[in-house]
Design a protein around this motif. Structure first.
Motif, mmCIF file in Angstrom:
data_model
loop_
_atom_site.group_PDB
_atom_site.id
_atom_site.type_symbol
_atom_site.label_atom_id
_atom_site.label_comp_id
_atom_site.label_asym_id
_atom_site.label_seq_id
_atom_site.Cartn_x
_atom_site.Cartn_y
_atom_site.Cartn_z
ATOM 1 N N ALA A 177 -6.338 0.533 -6.988
ATOM 2 C CA ALA A 177 -5.172 0.743 -6.128
ATOM 3 C C ALA A 177 -4.143 1.682 -6.743
ATOM 4 O O ALA A 177 -3.359 2.312 -6.022
ATOM 5 N N LEU A 178 -4.107 1.782 -8.051
ATOM 6 C CA LEU A 178 -3.034 2.519 -8.730
ATOM 7 C C LEU A 178 -2.878 3.973 -8.285
ATOM 8 O O LEU A 178 -1.736 4.424 -8.069
ATOM 9 N N PRO A 179 -3.945 4.752 -8.136
ATOM 10 C CA PRO A 179 -3.738 6.153 -7.724
ATOM 11 C C PRO A 179 -2.995 6.269 -6.397
ATOM 12 O O PRO A 179 -2.094 7.112 -6.255
ATOM 13 N N TRP A 180 -3.352 5.455 -5.413
ATOM 14 C CA TRP A 180 -2.683 5.490 -4.103
ATOM 15 C C TRP A 180 -1.223 5.092 -4.239
ATOM 16 O O TRP A 180 -0.324 5.736 -3.675
ATOM 17 N N THR A 217 -7.948 -6.145 -17.573
ATOM 18 C CA THR A 217 -9.167 -5.863 -18.338
ATOM 19 C C THR A 217 -9.974 -4.721 -17.729
ATOM 20 O O THR A 217 -11.101 -4.461 -18.156
ATOM 21 N N ASP A 218 -9.388 -4.061 -16.713
ATOM 22 C CA ASP A 218 -10.123 -3.001 -16.006
ATOM 23 C C ASP A 218 -9.590 -1.609 -16.304
ATOM 24 O O ASP A 218 -9.895 -0.660 -15.588
ATOM 25 N N GLY A 219 -8.785 -1.487 -17.351
ATOM 26 C CA GLY A 219 -8.249 -0.174 -17.711
ATOM 27 C C GLY A 219 -7.041 0.251 -16.907
ATOM 28 O O GLY A 219 -6.663 1.432 -16.919
ATOM 29 N N SER A 220 -6.411 -0.686 -16.213
ATOM 30 C CA SER A 220 -5.250 -0.345 -15.372
ATOM 31 C C SER A 220 -4.157 0.362 -16.156
ATOM 32 O O SER A 220 -3.567 1.331 -15.671
ATOM 33 N N ALA A 221 -3.861 -0.122 -17.354
ATOM 34 C CA ALA A 221 -2.769 0.455 -18.141
ATOM 35 C C ALA A 221 -3.038 1.932 -18.454
ATOM 36 O O ALA A 221 -2.146 2.781 -18.306
ATOM 37 N N GLY A 222 -4.247 2.241 -18.853
ATOM 38 C CA GLY A 222 -4.584 3.628 -19.170
ATOM 39 C C GLY A 222 -4.535 4.524 -17.952
ATOM 40 O O GLY A 222 -4.078 5.672 -18.029
ATOM 41 N N PHE A 252 11.204 -3.290 -6.392
ATOM 42 C CA PHE A 252 9.983 -4.029 -6.695
ATOM 43 C C PHE A 252 8.964 -3.756 -5.592
ATOM 44 O O PHE A 252 9.322 -3.676 -4.422
ATOM 45 N N CYS A 253 7.704 -3.649 -5.988
ATOM 46 C CA CYS A 253 6.638 -3.417 -5.019
ATOM 47 C C CYS A 253 5.333 -3.926 -5.608
ATOM 48 O O CYS A 253 5.100 -3.781 -6.812
ATOM 49 N N ASP A 254 4.495 -4.534 -4.777
ATOM 50 C CA ASP A 254 3.173 -4.930 -5.245
ATOM 51 C C ASP A 254 2.369 -3.684 -5.604
ATOM 52 O O ASP A 254 2.593 -2.598 -5.071
ATOM 53 N N CYS A 255 1.401 -3.874 -6.490
ATOM 54 C CA CYS A 255 0.628 -2.761 -7.022
ATOM 55 C C CYS A 255 -0.792 -2.739 -6.453
ATOM 56 O O CYS A 255 -1.697 -2.163 -7.055
ATOM 57 N N ASP A 256 -0.993 -3.369 -5.298
ATOM 58 C CA ASP A 256 -2.335 -3.525 -4.750
ATOM 59 C C ASP A 256 -2.601 -2.659 -3.523
ATOM 60 O O ASP A 256 -3.594 -2.847 -2.824
ATOM 61 N N ASP A 284 11.659 -4.365 8.776
ATOM 62 C CA ASP A 284 10.211 -4.397 8.974
ATOM 63 C C ASP A 284 9.529 -3.289 8.170
ATOM 64 O O ASP A 284 10.005 -2.143 8.133
ATOM 65 N N VAL A 285 8.401 -3.641 7.552
ATOM 66 C CA VAL A 285 7.572 -2.658 6.846
ATOM 67 C C VAL A 285 6.109 -2.955 7.148
ATOM 68 O O VAL A 285 5.716 -4.117 7.295
ATOM 69 N N PRO A 286 5.267 -1.925 7.300
ATOM 70 C CA PRO A 286 3.839 -2.167 7.541
ATOM 71 C C PRO A 286 3.175 -2.776 6.316
ATOM 72 O O PRO A 286 3.453 -2.373 5.176
ATOM 73 N N TYR A 287 2.323 -3.756 6.554
ATOM 74 C CA TYR A 287 1.616 -4.463 5.491
ATOM 75 C C TYR A 287 0.124 -4.214 5.668
ATOM 76 O O TYR A 287 -0.464 -4.606 6.664
ATOM 77 N N LEU A 288 -0.480 -3.545 4.709
ATOM 78 C CA LEU A 288 -1.866 -3.087 4.807
ATOM 79 C C LEU A 288 -2.815 -4.032 4.084
ATOM 80 O O LEU A 288 -2.397 -4.783 3.195
ATOM 81 N N PRO A 289 -4.095 -3.999 4.431
ATOM 82 C CA PRO A 289 -5.069 -4.781 3.653
ATOM 83 C C PRO A 289 -5.035 -4.332 2.196
ATOM 84 O O PRO A 289 -5.101 -3.128 1.909
ATOM 85 N N ARG A 290 -4.920 -5.278 1.302
ATOM 86 C CA ARG A 290 -4.819 -4.929 -0.106
ATOM 87 C C ARG A 290 -6.149 -4.396 -0.644
ATOM 88 O O ARG A 290 -7.213 -4.651 -0.066
ATOM 89 N N THR A 291 -6.058 -3.669 -1.757
ATOM 90 C CA THR A 291 -7.245 -3.212 -2.462
ATOM 91 C C THR A 291 -7.613 -4.255 -3.503
ATOM 92 O O THR A 291 -6.790 -4.606 -4.349
ATOM 93 N N GLY A 292 -8.832 -4.788 -3.455
ATOM 94 C CA GLY A 292 -9.249 -5.812 -4.401
ATOM 95 C C GLY A 292 -8.822 -7.201 -3.960
ATOM 96 O O GLY A 292 -8.235 -7.394 -2.895
ATOM 97 N N ALA A 293 -9.098 -8.191 -4.805
ATOM 98 C CA ALA A 293 -8.810 -9.595 -4.481
ATOM 99 C C ALA A 293 -7.420 -9.982 -4.964
ATOM 100 O O ALA A 293 -6.980 -9.589 -6.045
ATOM 101 N N SER A 294 -6.719 -10.787 -4.131
ATOM 102 C CA SER A 294 -5.395 -11.257 -4.497
ATOM 103 C C SER A 294 -5.470 -12.243 -5.650
ATOM 104 O O SER A 294 -6.357 -13.087 -5.704
ATOM 105 N N LYS A 295 -4.507 -12.149 -6.581
ATOM 106 C CA LYS A 295 -4.459 -13.083 -7.705
ATOM 107 C C LYS A 295 -3.595 -14.294 -7.391
ATOM 108 O O LYS A 295 -3.585 -15.284 -8.130
ATOM 109 N N VAL A 296 -2.835 -14.233 -6.293
ATOM 110 C CA VAL A 296 -1.903 -15.318 -5.972
ATOM 111 C C VAL A 296 -2.294 -16.016 -4.683
ATOM 112 O O VAL A 296 -2.569 -17.210 -4.654
ATOM 113 N N THR A 297 -2.328 -15.285 -3.569
ATOM 114 C CA THR A 297 -2.531 -15.925 -2.270
ATOM 115 C C THR A 297 -3.876 -15.577 -1.633
ATOM 116 O O THR A 297 -4.044 -15.712 -0.433
#
Length: 239
Positions: free
Chosen positions: A24-27, A46-51, A86-90, A193-206
């Motif tokens: 998701a990070l590039p988008w 563990t997927d190289g997100s930081a790099g 603040f914004c989700d990173c997914d 109101d803001v559009p909420y899109l299908p996230r990339t990958g699996a949610s870690k919370v909900t």
């Protein structure tokens, strides 16, 4: 917590809590306004997100304590800009939508601006997660008297005022505690109101019923905290 080398002070810092969001990070980072700084808070990926984030020009903050609140607060304390978002990173939310939020804060029309998520397409917001959010929003309205409908992660406020709230939750209750304490301090809080899109990958919370239940439990504890006294929020914004 540690942070990359300090850069010139940005006009706005965008805190992006991150746990295994390489896809998701590039988008997400491509949609950060050019004169803003992206603070990607790596929460043990563990997927190289930081790099990937660093290679795309983001400042990376490392927070080893697991938890959504821990990651958000690490970003807030690492921020240096007057306004922090603040914004989700997914990739479920477009950070460029924060531009009018920031304008509302800097123009003095609001102290905290929140995004009300409006799902776009199938799978954008699972039924169990939406049900939990609706229940908490109702409790929030009773607790604060504010006409709010969502506890969404897209938001903007002034950094020093946020720090003065003395936020202590380091789990899923962090975004709710921010709103509750801001309301107790007399902040002007608006919601758009803001559009909420299908996230990339699996949610870690909900992403599961269990994760949603844990988030609801964390947030319910926040709602039962006693209201903060005015002198407990010294330095914050009041009406």
């Amino acid at each position: 917590m540690d942070i990359d080398a300090v850069r010139p002070r940005p006009s706005v810092d965008v805190v992006l809590p991150c746990l295994n969001e390489a896809d998701a990070l590039p988008w997400v980072l491509a949609r950060i306004p050019a004169d803003w700084r992206a603070l990607v808070v790596d929460n043990g990926s563990t997927d190289g997100s930081a790099g990937i984030a660093r290679a795309l020009g983001a400042t990376v903050v490392h927070e080893q304590r697991r938890g959504f609140g821990a990651a958000c607060h690490a970003g807030l304390t690492a921020a240096t800009a007057d306004v922090v978002c603040f914004c989700d990173c997914d990739a479920s939310l477009d950070p460029s939508l924060l531009v009018p939020f920031v304008g509302e804060v800097t123009d003095g029309r609001a102290d905290l601006v929140l995004g009300r998520r409006r799902p776009q397409g199938r799978g954008a917001w699972p039924a169990h997660a939406r049900a939990g959010n609706l229940a908490l929003a109702r409790m929030l309205r009773r607790r604060t008297g504010l006409s709010l409908h969502d506890l969404g992660p897209l938001r903007a406020a002034r950094r020093e005022s946020l720090l003065a709230l003395g936020l202590t939750d380091r789990r899923s209750g962090y975004p709710l505690q921010m709103v509750v304490r801001a309301a107790d301090a007399g902040w002007r809080i608006t919601e758009h109101d803001v559009p909420y899109l299908p996230r990339t990958g699996a949610s870690k919370v909900t992403g599961t019923w269990r994760g949603t239940w844990q988030a609801v439990r964390d947030m319910s504890r926040v709602l039962h905290e006693p209201a903060a006294r005015q002198d407990d929020t010294a330095g914050g914004v009041r009406r």
